[in-house]
Enzyme design. Structure first.
Site, PDB file in Angstrom:
ATOM      1  N   GLU A 289      -1.367  -9.724   4.052  1.00  0.00           N
ATOM      2  CA  GLU A 289      -1.193 -10.302   5.382  1.00  0.00           C
ATOM      3  C   GLU A 289      -2.499 -10.586   6.105  1.00  0.00           C
ATOM      4  OE1 GLU A 289      -1.016  -5.772   5.990  1.00  0.00           O
ATOM      5  OE2 GLU A 289      -0.520  -7.242   4.452  1.00  0.00           O
TER       6      GLU A 289
ATOM      7  N   CYS B 211       0.839  -1.209   0.000  1.00  0.00           N
ATOM      8  CA  CYS B 211       0.000   0.000   0.000  1.00  0.00           C
ATOM      9  C   CYS B 211       0.874   1.259   0.000  1.00  0.00           C
ATOM     10  CB  CYS B 211      -0.984  -0.049   1.165  1.00  0.00           C
ATOM     11  SG  CYS B 211      -2.206  -1.377   0.974  1.00  0.00           S
TER      12      CYS B 211
ATOM     13  N   HIS C 243      -3.529  -5.692   0.997  1.00  0.00           N
ATOM     14  CA  HIS C 243      -2.911  -6.266   2.193  1.00  0.00           C
ATOM     15  C   HIS C 243      -2.858  -7.789   2.089  1.00  0.00           C
ATOM     16  CE1 HIS C 243      -2.605  -2.579   4.561  1.00  0.00           C
ATOM     17  NE2 HIS C 243      -3.771  -2.224   4.042  1.00  0.00           N
TER      18      HIS C 243
END
Length: 506
Positions: A167, A79, A165
């Site tokens: 994760e 990001c 994202h």
């Protein structure tokens, strides 16, 4: 050697570290502005630039120290991190025409980060800026309907970026992407509990030496209990673990701790301070005041006992990595504060701190506990607050109320285990409310207390959902409680999430 994550303020930075460790790679979080020298101390094999709320064009926007982007290691920007990589390499970043928040489908994807991934790819987006012009040497390797530059790579410089994202659990195939990044970095995935237990023991021995004595305040929870076992293996009888029974423990907890730790070689000293704690709590209803009193009495009881035990050079604490992360400011480790298992220590107490777990997460400590032989009923126990049952007994705390609450809590927790529901809850507890109501037991009128039961599920305890326990189970618990704890004639179940409520009632 490690993966270094530079934190630029994303709420998900900690998850990146956890995902890498779950994949067998040691990783650490440093402030986004950490110096080049500090980063090099970690001997990084790869670097991740985290997301964050800033724009690369903001005045004072955080940016890595000079020289970081010149390191000869792969770098992954997430990001804001991707936008910064592109901006610094000569690309353009602009406010997105349409912001993307939440789930989005990649309309196409490829490249090294996506190797081995097939089928639908759902990504969790959270951005208001986008890369609009690629820097020289980069190519687009993923797109969504509204974000034509969703992932970029430059294989010559080994620089990669994603505008989502990987994760978070909302990006189901993100773990494979992170695994691919580890492969690009050439990381040997040998980070596991078996690998680090011996290192932790040797680290303690190196710090304490051959004669140093270590003092540990133990709560009975998984962190301090595991630390006691580790220290016992490291220094043997030179460890003294002090367990203060403040009279606010769960039913049978003192006996369970003694039975679990003493046979495993822990030199355990138990202090019975119930009368002192309950005496100081008499007449106090305010929850914050109760916390302060309990913290103060912990210090006093700890000081009284340690004065009898002789001189100690070292104080051990169960500080975990999240404590370190949350306590570190922009200047890094210099701002890290101490976390005391015993409720705080006086400023003039001169100990050298021993904190073997300061680079570990809770799940890693639980795995170490398993290897060291800590019984499962302690190792997998739900979190329990330092002030104990005092903050689950609403209003004034008395010995009678604690006794009632201990029995209610024991019935509820035992029932969860019996019905196979305990491990599906992140935390479960009983609350004794000050509410009394009319009831009927047999042919007699009663006017007794109301007990509240609460169970939640959560990944991080920052937010939580109330656990959808089966109605039949709740009915069974209510029946058992009112029949076995005669001071209770009404049971309610808390169905409030966090937010707006907190997990504990006080």
């Amino acid at each position: 050697m490690s993966i270094v994550i530079l934190d630029f303020g994303s709420q998900f930075t900690r998850l990146i570290t956890r995902r890498f460790r779950e994949l067998g790679a040691y990783s650490v979080i440093l402030p986004g502005t950490a110096s080049l020298e500090r980063i090099q101390q970690e001997n990084p094999q790869g670097i991740v630039l985290s997301g964050g709320p800033s724009s690369v064009y903001d005045e004072g926007a955080p940016r890595p120290a000079p020289g970081v982007l010149d390191l000869n290691v792969p770098i992954l920007g997430v990001c804001y991190g991707m936008q910064y990589l592109a901006h610094e390499a000569g690309g353009d970043v602009k406010r997105a025409g349409k912001r993307e928040y939440g789930k989005a489908d990649l309309t196409e994807y490829g490249g090294r980060l996506f190797e081995g991934i097939q089928g639908e790819f759902v990504a969790w987006m959270s951005h208001s800026d986008s890369v609009t012009q690629l820097p020289q040497g980069y190519q687009v390797v993923a797109r969504t309907e509204h974000t034509p530059v969703t992932a970029i790579e430059n294989n010559d410089t080994r620089r990669y970026g994603v505008q989502f994202h990987p994760e978070v659990v909302h990006t189901p195939k993100g773990g494979q992407m992170l695994a691919n990044f580890l492969d690009i970095c050439g990381v040997t995935r040998d980070w596991n509990a078996e690998h680090i237990v011996d290192e932790l023991i040797e680290g303690v021995r190196a710090q304490v030496g051959d004669t140093g004595r270590v003092l540990l305040g133990i709560s009975g929870g998984v962190d301090s209990s595991t630390l006691a076992l580790l220290l016992a293996k490291a220094v043997g009888e030179r460890l003294t673990a002090v367990f203060i029974d403040h009279g606010l423990l769960r039913l049978g907890e003192r006996e369970q701790v003694e039975a679990a730790l003493t046979p495993l070689g822990v030199n355990l000293v138990t202090v019975d301070a119930k009368d002192e704690f309950l005496g100081q709590l008499a007449g106090v209803s305010d929850p914050e005041q109760k916390r302060k009193i309990i913290g103060r009495e912990f210090i006093r009881a700890f000081e009284r006992e340690t004065a009898k035990l002789g001189d100690f050079e070292f104080l051990a604490q169960g500080t975990l990595y999240p404590d370190v992360i949350e306590s570190a400011g922009g200047e890094g480790a210099a701002n890290i504060k101490s976390h005391h298992n015993v409720g705080g220590l006086p400023d003039d107490v001169q100990f050298k701190l021993v904190e073997p777990f300061r680079t570990l997460f809770k799940d890693e400590v639980r795995e170490i506990a398993r290897l060291l032989g800590l019984p499962d009923h302690i190792r997998m126990r739900h979190p329990f607050p330092g002030p104990g049952l005092a903050i689950r007994c609403l209003g004034e705390v008395t010995a009678e109320k604690v006794d009632i609450l201990q029995r209610v809590d024991d019935i509820f927790i035992s029932g969860l285990r019996e019905f196979g529901l305990y491990d599906g809850c992140s935390q479960a507890l009983a609350v004794l409310t000050p509410i009394q109501s009319v009831g009927v037991m047999g042919d007699e009128r009663t006017y007794s207390y109301t007990a509240a039961l609460r169970a939640v599920t959560t990944d991080d305890f920052m937010t939580a959902e109330w656990a959808r326990l089966p109605y039949d189970f709740l009915a069974t618990m209510s029946n058992r409680i009112v029949n076995q704890v005669h001071e209770i004639n009404r049971v309610v179940y808390d169905i409030t999430g966090k937010p707006p409520a907190t997990i504990e009632w006080e």
